[in-house]
Design a protein around this motif. Structure first.
Motif, PDB file in Angstrom:
ATOM      1  N   LYS A 146       0.801  -1.212   0.000  1.00  0.00           N
ATOM      2  CA  LYS A 146       0.000   0.000   0.000  1.00  0.00           C
ATOM      3  C   LYS A 146       0.840   1.270   0.000  1.00  0.00           C
ATOM      4  CE  LYS A 146      -4.443   0.006   2.277  1.00  0.00           C
ATOM      5  NZ  LYS A 146      -5.068   0.000   3.568  1.00  0.00           N
ATOM      6  N   HIS A 147       1.938   1.271   0.706  1.00  0.00           N
ATOM      7  CA  HIS A 147       2.699   2.488   0.921  1.00  0.00           C
ATOM      8  C   HIS A 147       3.875   2.667  -0.010  1.00  0.00           C
ATOM      9  CE1 HIS A 147       0.033   3.160   4.091  1.00  0.00           C
ATOM     10  NE2 HIS A 147       0.638   2.461   5.016  1.00  0.00           N
ATOM     11  N   ARG A 148       3.900   1.993  -1.115  1.00  0.00           N
ATOM     12  CA  ARG A 148       4.996   2.177  -2.058  1.00  0.00           C
ATOM     13  C   ARG A 148       4.794   3.473  -2.823  1.00  0.00           C
ATOM     14  NH1 ARG A 148       5.390  -3.685  -4.740  1.00  0.00           N
ATOM     15  NH2 ARG A 148       5.765  -4.795  -2.827  1.00  0.00           N
ATOM     16  N   GLU A 149       5.865   4.233  -2.902  1.00  0.00           N
ATOM     17  CA  GLU A 149       5.825   5.470  -3.675  1.00  0.00           C
ATOM     18  C   GLU A 149       5.883   5.117  -5.157  1.00  0.00           C
ATOM     19  OE1 GLU A 149       5.582   8.686  -2.777  1.00  0.00           O
ATOM     20  OE2 GLU A 149       5.346   8.088  -0.684  1.00  0.00           O
ATOM     21  N   LEU A 186       9.317   5.074  -6.762  1.00  0.00           N
ATOM     22  CA  LEU A 186      10.172   3.942  -6.397  1.00  0.00           C
ATOM     23  C   LEU A 186       9.827   2.708  -7.216  1.00  0.00           C
ATOM     24  CD1 LEU A 186      10.270   4.271  -2.501  1.00  0.00           C
ATOM     25  CD2 LEU A 186      11.860   5.196  -4.190  1.00  0.00           C
ATOM     26  N   VAL A 187       8.547   2.494  -7.438  1.00  0.00           N
ATOM     27  CA  VAL A 187       8.105   1.359  -8.242  1.00  0.00           C
ATOM     28  C   VAL A 187       8.560   1.537  -9.690  1.00  0.00           C
ATOM     29  CG1 VAL A 187       6.082   0.116  -9.109  1.00  0.00           C
ATOM     30  CG2 VAL A 187       6.159   0.869  -6.723  1.00  0.00           C
ATOM     31  N   ARG A 205      19.513   5.346  -2.197  1.00  0.00           N
ATOM     32  CA  ARG A 205      20.229   6.617  -2.279  1.00  0.00           C
ATOM     33  C   ARG A 205      20.724   6.826  -3.699  1.00  0.00           C
ATOM     34  NH1 ARG A 205      24.369   6.172   2.654  1.00  0.00           N
ATOM     35  NH2 ARG A 205      25.674   6.002   0.817  1.00  0.00           N
ATOM     36  N   LEU A 206      20.986   8.062  -4.038  1.00  0.00           N
ATOM     37  CA  LEU A 206      21.464   8.401  -5.370  1.00  0.00           C
ATOM     38  C   LEU A 206      22.771   7.684  -5.689  1.00  0.00           C
ATOM     39  CD1 LEU A 206      21.014   9.980  -7.939  1.00  0.00           C
ATOM     40  CD2 LEU A 206      22.083  11.942  -6.858  1.00  0.00           C
ATOM     41  N   THR A 207      23.653   7.571  -4.718  1.00  0.00           N
ATOM     42  CA  THR A 207      24.932   6.884  -4.962  1.00  0.00           C
ATOM     43  C   THR A 207      24.707   5.407  -5.275  1.00  0.00           C
ATOM     44  OG1 THR A 207      25.200   6.584  -2.571  1.00  0.00           O
ATOM     45  CG2 THR A 207      26.343   8.459  -3.583  1.00  0.00           C
ATOM     46  N   THR A 208      23.706   4.804  -4.645  1.00  0.00           N
ATOM     47  CA  THR A 208      23.369   3.404  -4.926  1.00  0.00           C
ATOM     48  C   THR A 208      22.829   3.279  -6.339  1.00  0.00           C
ATOM     49  OG1 THR A 208      22.904   2.996  -2.593  1.00  0.00           O
ATOM     50  CG2 THR A 208      21.938   1.460  -4.179  1.00  0.00           C
ATOM     51  N   LEU A 209      21.945   4.191  -6.724  1.00  0.00           N
ATOM     52  CA  LEU A 209      21.396   4.158  -8.088  1.00  0.00           C
ATOM     53  C   LEU A 209      22.498   4.365  -9.125  1.00  0.00           C
ATOM     54  CD1 LEU A 209      18.081   6.142  -7.553  1.00  0.00           C
ATOM     55  CD2 LEU A 209      18.371   3.663  -7.796  1.00  0.00           C
ATOM     56  N   ALA A 210      23.467   5.208  -8.806  1.00  0.00           N
ATOM     57  CA  ALA A 210      24.590   5.438  -9.732  1.00  0.00           C
ATOM     58  C   ALA A 210      25.413   4.164  -9.900  1.00  0.00           C
ATOM     59  CB  ALA A 210      25.468   6.582  -9.221  1.00  0.00           C
ATOM     60  N   ARG A 211      25.631   3.420  -8.825  1.00  0.00           N
ATOM     61  CA  ARG A 211      26.372   2.152  -8.922  1.00  0.00           C
ATOM     62  C   ARG A 211      25.605   1.128  -9.758  1.00  0.00           C
ATOM     63  NH1 ARG A 211      27.335   1.364  -2.741  1.00  0.00           N
ATOM     64  NH2 ARG A 211      27.269  -0.830  -3.293  1.00  0.00           N
ATOM     65  N   GLN A 234      14.557  -5.506  -3.218  1.00  0.00           N
ATOM     66  CA  GLN A 234      13.671  -4.500  -2.635  1.00  0.00           C
ATOM     67  C   GLN A 234      13.632  -3.225  -3.475  1.00  0.00           C
ATOM     68  OE1 GLN A 234      15.162  -4.126   1.358  1.00  0.00           O
ATOM     69  NE2 GLN A 234      13.706  -5.634   2.142  1.00  0.00           N
ATOM     70  N   ILE A 235      14.757  -2.843  -4.037  1.00  0.00           N
ATOM     71  CA  ILE A 235      14.809  -1.663  -4.911  1.00  0.00           C
ATOM     72  C   ILE A 235      13.978  -1.923  -6.161  1.00  0.00           C
ATOM     73  CG2 ILE A 235      16.303  -0.257  -6.392  1.00  0.00           C
ATOM     74  CD1 ILE A 235      18.502  -0.686  -4.170  1.00  0.00           C
ATOM     75  N   GLU A 236      14.157  -3.103  -6.768  1.00  0.00           N
ATOM     76  CA  GLU A 236      13.430  -3.431  -7.995  1.00  0.00           C
ATOM     77  C   GLU A 236      11.921  -3.487  -7.799  1.00  0.00           C
ATOM     78  OE1 GLU A 236      14.860  -6.952  -9.918  1.00  0.00           O
ATOM     79  OE2 GLU A 236      16.673  -5.962 -10.648  1.00  0.00           O
ATOM     80  N   THR A 237      11.478  -3.838  -6.614  1.00  0.00           N
ATOM     81  CA  THR A 237      10.036  -3.945  -6.359  1.00  0.00           C
ATOM     82  C   THR A 237       9.464  -2.690  -5.707  1.00  0.00           C
ATOM     83  OG1 THR A 237      10.477  -5.092  -4.272  1.00  0.00           O
ATOM     84  CG2 THR A 237      10.031  -6.464  -6.214  1.00  0.00           C
ATOM     85  N   GLY A 238      10.282  -1.652  -5.542  1.00  0.00           N
ATOM     86  CA  GLY A 238       9.805  -0.389  -4.993  1.00  0.00           C
ATOM     87  C   GLY A 238       9.607  -0.401  -3.494  1.00  0.00           C
ATOM     88  N   ARG A 239      10.182  -1.381  -2.804  1.00  0.00           N
ATOM     89  CA  ARG A 239      10.041  -1.455  -1.348  1.00  0.00           C
ATOM     90  C   ARG A 239      11.199  -0.801  -0.620  1.00  0.00           C
ATOM     91  NH1 ARG A 239       9.636  -7.452  -0.222  1.00  0.00           N
ATOM     92  NH2 ARG A 239      10.658  -7.558  -2.227  1.00  0.00           N
ATOM     93  N   ARG A 240      12.195  -0.313  -1.346  1.00  0.00           N
ATOM     94  CA  ARG A 240      13.331   0.354  -0.716  1.00  0.00           C
ATOM     95  C   ARG A 240      13.640   1.629  -1.483  1.00  0.00           C
ATOM     96  NH1 ARG A 240      18.967  -2.385   1.065  1.00  0.00           N
ATOM     97  NH2 ARG A 240      17.936  -2.416   3.067  1.00  0.00           N
ATOM     98  N   ASP A 241      13.873   2.683  -0.748  1.00  0.00           N
ATOM     99  CA  ASP A 241      14.214   3.985  -1.319  1.00  0.00           C
ATOM    100  C   ASP A 241      15.738   4.065  -1.374  1.00  0.00           C
ATOM    101  OD1 ASP A 241      14.401   6.606  -2.087  1.00  0.00           O
ATOM    102  OD2 ASP A 241      13.082   7.384  -0.530  1.00  0.00           O
TER     103      ASP A 241
END
Length: 117
Positions: free
Chosen positions: A21-24, A27-28, A70-76, A61-68
């Motif tokens: 319910k609370h996924r942004e 993020l999804v 950080r920008l540095t993580t997305l860059a990696r 968790q990132i792929e399913t939108g359950r984890r927000d």
């Protein structure tokens, strides 16, 4: 034990109703783009985890939108997928003003700042 609604992810794992319910939406959306790029590159979660130094669980968790992430993580992640980080957020044209239109500026029409005044 509570009688909570039971939901299942696409791979069949159970998930609480609160988690879904609370996924942004952003993020999804970003998570979905990461998954699509990973699959297009022919990489498993385990392989992407090795390339990025990010755990399989965190990537899932990132792929399913359950984890927000950080920008540095997305860059990696983007670097491992041989993409620019901006590609994870959509095409450059998305969200821009149309040709010949000026994007709204803070304090101009198009923004409702009434509750902040």
């Amino acid at each position: 034990m509570r009688n909570a609604a039971r939901l299942f992810t696409e791979n069949g794992k159970e998930e609480s109703a609160m988690g879904a319910k609370h996924r942004e939406p952003i993020l999804v959306e970003v998570g979905s783009r990461i998954r699509e790029a990973r699959l297009a590159a022919g990489l498993s979660l385990q392989q992407l985890a090795r390339l990025t130094g990010i755990s399989i669980g965190a990537l899932s968790q990132i792929e399913t939108g359950r984890r927000d992430a950080r920008l540095t993580t997305l860059a990696r992640i983007a670097a491992a997928l041989r993409q620019v980080p901006a590609a994870l957020f959509g095409s450059p044209a998305e969200g821009r003003a149309g040709e010949g239109e000026e994007a709204p500026r803070p304090g101009s029409e198009g923004y409702d700042l009434g509750e902040y005044e």
